[in-house]
Design a protein around this motif. Structure first.
Motif, PDB file in Angstrom:
ATOM      1  N   ASP A 198       0.824  -1.178  -0.040  1.00 53.18           N
ATOM      2  CA  ASP A 198       0.002   0.067  -0.202  1.00 53.18           C
ATOM      3  C   ASP A 198       0.911   1.142   0.017  1.00 53.18           C
ATOM      4  O   ASP A 198       1.962   1.259   0.688  1.00 53.18           O
ATOM      5  CB  ASP A 198      -1.003   0.114   1.217  1.00 53.18           C
ATOM      6  CG  ASP A 198      -1.965  -0.983   1.378  1.00 53.18           C
ATOM      7  OD1 ASP A 198      -2.414  -1.305   0.179  1.00 53.18           O
ATOM      8  OD2 ASP A 198      -2.504  -1.514   2.208  1.00 53.18           O
ATOM      9  N   SER A 199       0.465   2.298  -0.534  1.00 43.79           N
ATOM     10  CA  SER A 199       1.109   3.460  -0.594  1.00 43.79           C
ATOM     11  C   SER A 199       1.046   4.029   0.623  1.00 43.79           C
ATOM     12  O   SER A 199       0.058   4.098   1.189  1.00 43.79           O
ATOM     13  CB  SER A 199       0.376   4.512  -1.675  1.00 43.79           C
ATOM     14  OG  SER A 199       1.074   5.634  -1.630  1.00 43.79           O
ATOM     15  N   PRO A 200       2.229   4.855   1.261  1.00 42.30           N
ATOM     16  CA  PRO A 200       2.191   5.564   2.407  1.00 42.30           C
ATOM     17  C   PRO A 200       1.118   6.669   2.228  1.00 42.30           C
ATOM     18  O   PRO A 200       0.495   7.133   3.212  1.00 42.30           O
ATOM     19  CB  PRO A 200       3.361   5.834   2.545  1.00 42.30           C
ATOM     20  CG  PRO A 200       4.400   5.144   1.876  1.00 42.30           C
ATOM     21  CD  PRO A 200       3.522   4.606   0.610  1.00 42.30           C
ATOM     22  N   ARG A 201       1.028   7.136   1.022  1.00 42.85           N
ATOM     23  CA  ARG A 201      -0.241   8.307   1.026  1.00 42.85           C
ATOM     24  C   ARG A 201      -1.321   8.048   1.260  1.00 42.85           C
ATOM     25  O   ARG A 201      -2.159   9.076   1.802  1.00 42.85           O
ATOM     26  CB  ARG A 201       0.056   8.671  -0.487  1.00 42.85           C
ATOM     27  CG  ARG A 201       1.436   9.448  -0.912  1.00 42.85           C
ATOM     28  CD  ARG A 201       1.104   9.730  -2.347  1.00 42.85           C
ATOM     29  NE  ARG A 201       2.723  10.554  -2.738  1.00 42.85           N
ATOM     30  CZ  ARG A 201       2.953  11.686  -2.478  1.00 42.85           C
ATOM     31  NH1 ARG A 201       2.063  12.494  -1.957  1.00 42.85           N
ATOM     32  NH2 ARG A 201       3.780  12.285  -3.073  1.00 42.85           N
ATOM     33  N   ARG A 202      -1.721   6.580   1.370  1.00 38.68           N
ATOM     34  CA  ARG A 202      -3.111   6.378   1.687  1.00 38.68           C
ATOM     35  C   ARG A 202      -3.305   6.256   2.980  1.00 38.68           C
ATOM     36  O   ARG A 202      -4.693   6.104   3.730  1.00 38.68           O
ATOM     37  CB  ARG A 202      -3.705   5.221   0.949  1.00 38.68           C
ATOM     38  CG  ARG A 202      -3.975   5.299  -0.312  1.00 38.68           C
ATOM     39  CD  ARG A 202      -4.613   4.237  -1.239  1.00 38.68           C
ATOM     40  NE  ARG A 202      -4.850   4.657  -2.590  1.00 38.68           N
ATOM     41  CZ  ARG A 202      -4.035   4.348  -3.421  1.00 38.68           C
ATOM     42  NH1 ARG A 202      -2.802   3.779  -3.217  1.00 38.68           N
ATOM     43  NH2 ARG A 202      -4.278   4.675  -4.504  1.00 38.68           N
ATOM     44  N   VAL A 203      -2.296   6.193   3.854  1.00 38.29           N
ATOM     45  CA  VAL A 203      -2.411   6.054   5.432  1.00 38.29           C
ATOM     46  C   VAL A 203      -2.929   7.150   6.214  1.00 38.29           C
ATOM     47  O   VAL A 203      -2.741   8.502   6.026  1.00 38.29           O
ATOM     48  CB  VAL A 203      -1.013   5.728   6.228  1.00 38.29           C
ATOM     49  CG1 VAL A 203      -1.106   5.562   7.645  1.00 38.29           C
ATOM     50  CG2 VAL A 203      -0.110   4.551   5.299  1.00 38.29           C
ATOM     51  N   ASN A 204      -4.117   6.960   6.977  1.00 36.38           N
ATOM     52  CA  ASN A 204      -4.714   7.834   7.805  1.00 36.38           C
ATOM     53  C   ASN A 204      -4.144   8.035   9.009  1.00 36.38           C
ATOM     54  O   ASN A 204      -4.234   7.056   9.787  1.00 36.38           O
ATOM     55  CB  ASN A 204      -6.242   7.760   7.843  1.00 36.38           C
ATOM     56  CG  ASN A 204      -7.061   8.729   8.382  1.00 36.38           C
ATOM     57  OD1 ASN A 204      -6.447   9.629   9.164  1.00 36.38           O
ATOM     58  ND2 ASN A 204      -8.317   8.734   8.490  1.00 36.38           N
TER      59      ASN A 204
END
Length: 318
Positions: A198-204
Motif C-alpha cells: 500500500d502507498s504511504p499516501r493512503r495511510v490515515n
C-alpha cells in the motif's frame, strides 16, 4: 478419397489372378475387395449423420505462456460406427486430435494449447474428418464452433514516457471515519488495515494513532481524479500488458488509474482493485492482427493512449 490408387491396383490384380492363374480364388478375392469396400463405405455414409461434436467451454483465467487444456465431446445419436475421426482445431496454431466412434456411445478427447497473449485466447473447431474402415473415402464435416480462455496480462516493466499520477488529497485534509460515498454520504473514506504494498499516501495517520495500528483509506469510490489510460479498438494484446504495467506503477506511487477499452472502464487505486483490473483485462477481446479499422475517438481526458502494437500515441500533460 484415400488410398484409391491402391484399391484400384488390388482390383486389377484380382482380375488378372482370376483370368490367368486361378479363376475361383481370383473371383473370391474380387468379391471380397468389392463387397468389403462397399460395406465399409455404406456404413460410413449412414453413420456420418448420427453423431455430434461439441467443443466444451473454458472457465477461469490462465497465465500468459502456460498451456491450457480443453475437451471435445463426441456422442452418438443413432447408428454410428466410425473407425477414423480427425478433429481439426485452431488456437494460434493448428491442432489435430484423432479418435473413433466404434463401441462407445460417447467419448471425450482432450487437447492443449498455449496461451500466447493476454486477453481472450480463442479456440476454434473448424471441421471434422471421418473415414471408413478401408481408408477408401473420407468426408469433411464443418463444425464452426468456438470457445475462449481469459489470459491475465503479463507482468512487465513499463518502458514508455514518464507519467505522473494524479495524487490523492493531502494528509492534512479532514477525513471522517466511516463516511462513504457508496453509502450516500459526503465525500470521505472507508478504511482497512495496512498491507504490504500500500502507498504511504493512503495511510490515515490520525485514525491510525487512535486505533493503534496503521489504517489505509479505501478511496476508489470517492471521486478522486484518476490518470486515464485508453486502449484503442485496434490495439494488439501487447497494449493490454503495457497499460497494466503503467497502471501498476501509478497505483504503487499513490495514484488512482482508470483504463478504458471499447466503451468499458475499470478503476484501480489499491492492490486489491488492481488485481480486479488485471482480471477484467483478461476477459477483454483485443485485435488479432493489424488491420485498417474505423477511426477511434479517445476521450479528451485520456492521459495515455495505447494503440496497435503497443505504440503510445499521446501523453497528456499531467
Amino acid at each position: 478419397m484415400k488410398h484409391i490408387t491402391g484399391y484400384i491396383q488390388a482390383i486389377i490384380f484380382s482380375v488378372f489372378f482370376m483370368l490367368f492363374i486361378n479363376g475361383e480364388i481370383g473371383s473370391v478375392l474380387l468379391y471380397l475387395l468389392v463387397g468389403v469396400n462397399v460395406l465399409s463405405i455404406a456404413v460410413l455414409i449412414i453413420s456420418k449423420k448420427h453423431f455430434t461434436v461439441t467443443l466444451r467451454g473454458l472457465s477461469g483465467t490462465a497465465d500468459c505462456g502456460k498451456y491450457v487444456e480443453f475437451e471435445v465431446e463426441l456422442q452418438k445419436t443413432g447408428f454410428c460406427f466410425i473407425p477414423f475421426i480427425e478433429i481439426c482445431l485452431e488456437a494460434g496454431a493448428p491442432i489435430h486430435l484423432r479418435t473413433s466412434l466404434l463401441f462407445k456411445k460417447k467419448t471425450v478427447v482432450k487437447g492443449m494449447f498455449k496461451a500466447e497473449h493476454s486477453g481472450l485466447n480463442k479456440v476454434r473447431l473448424g471441421e471434422v474428418l471421418i473415414g471408413d474402415f478401408m481408408g477408401v473415402i473420407s468426408f469433411r464435416l464443418p463444425a464452426g464452433q468456438q470457445t475462449q480462455m481469459a489470459v491475465l496480462p503479463r507482468i512487465i516493466e513499463y518502458d514508455g514516457p514518464e507519467v505522473l499520477p494524479n495524487m490523492l488529497p493531502s494528509e492534512e485534509e479532514e477525513v471522517e471515519e466511516g463516511v462513504s460515498v457508496l453509502q450516500g454520504g459526503m465525500p470521505g473514506y472507508e478504511h482497512r488495515e495496512y498491507t504490504p504494498g500500500d502507498s504511504p499516501r493512503r495511510v490515515n495517520y490520525k485514525l491510525s494513532a487512535k486505533r493503534g495500528r496503521l489504517m489505509v483509506r479505501m478511496d476508489e469510490s470517492n471521486g478522486t481524479a484518476s490518470t486515464n489510460l485508453y486502449i484503442t479498438e485496434d490495439a494488439l494484446p501487447i497494449c493490454c500488458d503495457k497499460a497494466f504495467a503503467l497502471a501498476s506503477r501509478l497505483v504503487v506511487r499513490g495514484g488512482t488509474v482508470k483504463i478504458t477499452h471499447k466503451n468499458e472502464s475499470r478503476i484501480a487505486a489499491t492492490p486489491e482493485t488492481l488485481d480486479k483490473m488485471r482480471e477484467w483485462l483478461a476477459f477483454r477481446e483485443f485485435a488479432e492482427t493489424l488491420e485498417m479499422t474505423a477511426e477511434d475517438s479517445p476521450p479528451a481526458d485520456a492521459a495515455v493512449i495505447f494503440s496497435k502494437n503497443g505504440e503510445i500515441l499521446t501523453v497528456a500533460a499531467q
